[in-house]
Design a protein around this motif. Structure first.
Motif, PDB file in Angstrom:
ATOM      1  N   LEU A   3       0.707  -1.134   0.122  1.00  0.00           N
ATOM      2  CA  LEU A   3       0.086  -0.142   0.103  1.00  0.00           C
ATOM      3  C   LEU A   3       0.790   1.330   0.032  1.00  0.00           C
ATOM      4  O   LEU A   3       0.437   2.143  -0.833  1.00  0.00           O
ATOM      5  CB  LEU A   3      -0.822  -0.056   1.220  1.00  0.00           C
ATOM      6  CG  LEU A   3      -2.149  -1.061   1.110  1.00  0.00           C
ATOM      7  CD1 LEU A   3      -2.904  -0.825   2.287  1.00  0.00           C
ATOM      8  CD2 LEU A   3      -2.912  -0.723  -0.104  1.00  0.00           C
ATOM      9  N   GLU A   4       1.971   1.272   0.864  1.00  0.00           N
ATOM     10  CA  GLU A   4       2.866   2.304   0.722  1.00  0.00           C
ATOM     11  C   GLU A   4       3.442   2.670  -0.701  1.00  0.00           C
ATOM     12  O   GLU A   4       3.458   3.931  -1.099  1.00  0.00           O
ATOM     13  CB  GLU A   4       4.026   2.153   1.699  1.00  0.00           C
ATOM     14  CG  GLU A   4       3.520   2.303   3.158  1.00  0.00           C
ATOM     15  CD  GLU A   4       4.937   1.831   3.877  1.00  0.00           C
ATOM     16  OE1 GLU A   4       6.150   1.505   3.512  1.00  0.00           O
ATOM     17  OE2 GLU A   4       4.404   1.607   5.246  1.00  0.00           O
ATOM     18  N   ILE A   5       3.756   1.518  -1.459  1.00  0.00           N
ATOM     19  CA  ILE A   5       4.369   1.913  -2.987  1.00  0.00           C
ATOM     20  C   ILE A   5       3.081   2.400  -3.801  1.00  0.00           C
ATOM     21  O   ILE A   5       3.609   3.369  -4.552  1.00  0.00           O
ATOM     22  CB  ILE A   5       4.664   0.378  -3.398  1.00  0.00           C
ATOM     23  CG1 ILE A   5       5.993  -0.035  -2.658  1.00  0.00           C
ATOM     24  CG2 ILE A   5       4.890   0.646  -4.712  1.00  0.00           C
ATOM     25  CD1 ILE A   5       6.367  -1.495  -2.893  1.00  0.00           C
ATOM     26  N   LEU A   6       1.778   1.887  -3.683  1.00  0.00           N
ATOM     27  CA  LEU A   6       0.838   2.170  -4.592  1.00  0.00           C
ATOM     28  C   LEU A   6       0.382   3.760  -4.348  1.00  0.00           C
ATOM     29  O   LEU A   6       0.037   4.634  -5.102  1.00  0.00           O
ATOM     30  CB  LEU A   6      -0.413   1.350  -4.416  1.00  0.00           C
ATOM     31  CG  LEU A   6      -0.188  -0.049  -4.739  1.00  0.00           C
ATOM     32  CD1 LEU A   6      -1.282  -1.115  -4.537  1.00  0.00           C
ATOM     33  CD2 LEU A   6       0.422  -0.468  -6.258  1.00  0.00           C
ATOM     34  N   LYS A   7       0.317   3.896  -2.854  1.00  0.00           N
ATOM     35  CA  LYS A   7      -0.027   5.196  -2.385  1.00  0.00           C
ATOM     36  C   LYS A   7       0.807   6.540  -3.014  1.00  0.00           C
ATOM     37  O   LYS A   7       0.693   7.456  -3.478  1.00  0.00           O
ATOM     38  CB  LYS A   7      -0.377   5.521  -1.041  1.00  0.00           C
ATOM     39  CG  LYS A   7      -1.104   6.722  -0.677  1.00  0.00           C
ATOM     40  CD  LYS A   7      -1.230   6.962   0.880  1.00  0.00           C
ATOM     41  CE  LYS A   7      -1.573   8.215   0.997  1.00  0.00           C
ATOM     42  NZ  LYS A   7      -2.177   8.155   2.516  1.00  0.00           N
ATOM     43  N   GLU A   8       2.311   6.201  -2.810  1.00  0.00           N
ATOM     44  CA  GLU A   8       3.063   7.072  -3.175  1.00  0.00           C
ATOM     45  C   GLU A   8       3.317   7.429  -4.677  1.00  0.00           C
ATOM     46  O   GLU A   8       3.298   8.550  -5.111  1.00  0.00           O
ATOM     47  CB  GLU A   8       4.686   6.537  -2.960  1.00  0.00           C
ATOM     48  CG  GLU A   8       5.801   7.328  -3.353  1.00  0.00           C
ATOM     49  CD  GLU A   8       7.197   6.626  -3.079  1.00  0.00           C
ATOM     50  OE1 GLU A   8       8.242   7.185  -3.570  1.00  0.00           O
ATOM     51  OE2 GLU A   8       7.395   5.488  -2.647  1.00  0.00           O
TER      52      GLU A   8
END
Length: 424
Positions: free
Chosen positions: A211-216
Motif C-alpha cells: 500500500l505504501e508503494i501504491l499510494k506514493e
C-alpha cells in the motif's frame, strides 16, 4: 494527498469534474462516490491520461488487454493493437506482456496512448526469476515490490495484484478441486511459489508495504482474481469465494489508507449464476467497483468467445458490474491480432451498452435510432450507430436503386409503404 483523500476532505478535483461532465451526473455525486470507495478514477502523477470514472452510477467501462507472449514478441504489432483498441472505443488498456523487454514494451505502449494503462507486476517478477534463476519458484519477494514501483513510475494507472491467494485460499482449492484447473497465470505463479517455498504470499503478508508503494505513486489497486474459474463448472466455488472475502477485507484497508480500489471477478460463469456473483461481489466488498473478467457463459465456442463473453457481459452490466474486460475471438486459441482486438472491444462495448440500458435506464440513443429508421434518415442512423464506419460501408457496398430503402426489402420496405399513408 491522494485523490481518495481529497474526496474525503470534500475537495472536488478536476478529475471528478471531468467524470461528472462525461457521465451526466453532479460533481458532488462523483466526489461522494470516490470518498466512499464506490467510484474509482485511475490517475498517475507521471502522465496525463483521458480521465475515466469506474463505478456505481456510471456507464459500464470496457478494458482491452494487449501484450506479447513467449512465442510472439512484436512490439510494433502491440502498438497497432493499442491503436485499434482506441479506435474501437476502449476505455482503458492493460499491458500484459510475458515475452521480451518488459519495461521497454510498457514504456512504448504508455507513450502511444492517452488511455489509463494497467499491468500485472508479478508477471515480470516471476518470469525474470525463470529467466535468471531457472524457475518461477525462485522469485525474490523484494524483486516483486521493486518491479511494482518501477512500473508505477512509468505512468501505470492501475495494477492487478494477486493479494487474495493465501494459505487459506489454497486449502479451499485443494479440498474442493477443479474441473478446469487453475487458469489464472498470476494464480499459477503464486501458488507454485508458495508450495515450493512453504511460505505465505508476500503480497498478502506484506500488504502494508504494498500500500505504501501504491499510494506514493497514486496507483489504483485492482485486486486480481487468481482463483477465477476457467470452466463454467467451477464457477462460484469455495476457492473463488474465499479469495473474494480476503480481497474485500484488504480493499477496505486500502481505502482507509488512501488507495483507490477495484475488485476483479470470475471469468467463466453460466448465465444463471451471473446475478448471484454480482450481488455477492457488491455486498461483500461494500459496493467497490466490480471488474468482471468476461464472463464466458459456455466453454464450447472457441473462435467465437468474444460473442460468448458479450452475452455474459451484458447481463453482468445490467446486474451492476462496473467494468468489463473484453474477450477476443482468439481467446483460448492464440495471441490476438489487431483486428481481433478491435472486434473484441466492439463486442464488449455493445454488451456494456445493453447492460446500461437496464442498469442506468439510458435508452436515448436507441430512441434516436428508432426515429431515424422510421424516417429513413440514413445520415442520422449512421451518426447514432456504435460503429458508423462499418454500418455505412455495408450499405454502400449494396446500395439499392431507391436510396430511401435498402436491399433487404427493396421495393417492399414496410416503412416506405406505411409512411406514404400514415404519419407517426
Amino acid at each position: 494527498m491522494s485523490l481518495l483523500e481529497d474526496a474525503r476532505r470534500g475537495v472536488i478535483t478536476e478529475e471528478m469534474k471531468i467524470v461528472a461532465a462525461n457521465e451526466g451526473v453532479t460533481e458532488e455525486f462523483v466526489r461522494r462516490g470516490v470518498a466512499e470507495g464506490h467510484i474509482t478514477i485511475p490517475v498517475s502523477p507521471y502522465r496525463k491520461v483521458k480521465i475515466c470514472g469506474i463505478g456505481e452510477g456510471l456507464r459500464t467501462k470496457v478494458n482491452a488487454s494487449i501484450g506479447t507472449s513467449t512465442d510472439i514478441v512484436d512490439v510494433d504489432q502491440e502498438i497497432e493493437k493499442v491503436r485499434m483498441a482506441e479506435k474501437a472505443g476502449a476505455d482503458t488498456l492493460m499491458e500484459l506482456s510475458t515475452g521480451g523487454d518488459f519495461l521497454e514494451i510498457r514504456r512504448r505502449v504508455i507513450e502511444n496512448t492517452s488511455l489509463s494503462v494497467g499491468s500485472v507486476p508479478l508477471y515480470q517478477a516471476f518470469i525474470e526469476a525463470a529467466r535468471n534463476q531457472g524457475g518461477v519458484v525462485f522469485m525474490n519477494p523484494d524483486d516483486l515490490f521493486r518491479i511494482t514501483a518501477e512500473q508505477a513510475k512509468l505512468g501505470t494507472n492501475f495494477m492487478a495484484i494477486h493479494t487474495g491467494i493465501n494459505l487459506e485460499t489454497m486449502k479451499r482449492l485443494k479440498n474442493q478441486g477443479r474441473h478446469g484447473g487453475l487458469v489464472s497465470r498470476g494464480g499459477a505463479f503464486m501458488t507454485a511459489w508458495m508450495l515450493h517455498n512453504e511460505q505465505e504470499n508476500p503480497l498478502y503478508a506484506e500488504f502494508d508495504y504494498l500500500l505504501e508503494i501504491l499510494k506514493e505513486h497514486e496507483v489504483t489497486l485492482s485486486f486480481g482474481n487468481g482463483m477465477r474459474s476457467g470452466a463454467v463448472h467451477d464457477a462460484t466455488d469455495r476457492a473463488q469465494l474465499q479469495e473474494l472475502i480476503i480481497n474485500a477485507e484488504l480493499a477496505d484497508k486500502a481505502n482507509a489508507f488512501g488507495v483507490q480500489t477495484i475488485i476483479e471477478g470470475p471469468g467463466h460463469i453460466p448465465l444463471d449464476e451471473i446475478e448471484a456473483n454480482v450481488i455477492v461481489q457488491k455486498r461483500v466488498t461494500n459496493r467497490k467497483p466490480f471488474y468482471m473478467l468476461g464472463p464466458l457463459v459456455t466453454d464450447i465456442a472457441p473462435g467465437y468467445d468474444d460473442r460468448v463473453a458479450a452475452i455474459g457481459a451484458s447481463l453482468s452490466s445490467a446486474y451492476g458490474a462496473d467494468f468489463i474486460c473484453y474477450v477476443t475471438p482468439a481467446e483460448h486459441l492464440a495471441l490476438p491480432t489487431p483486428e481481433e482486438v478491435y472486434e473484441g472491444v466492439m463486442s464488449s462495448r455493445i454488451a456494456a451498452h445493453v447492460g446500461d440500458m437496464i442498469k442506468l435506464k439510458k435508452r436515448d440513443a436507441d430512441l434516436e435510432m428508432g426515429h431515424a429508421r422510421r424516417d429513413l434518415d440514413w445520415g442520422r442512423q449512421f451518426a447514432v450507430a456504435m460503429n458508423p464506419e462499418r454500418a455505412k460501408a455495408i450499405r454502400d457496398e449494396r446500395m439499392p436503386a431507391d436510396t430511401d430503402g435498402c436491399t433487404m426489402c427493396g421495393d417492399y420496405c414496410a416503412l416506405k409503404i406505411v409512411n406514404k399513408n400514415f404519419h407517426f
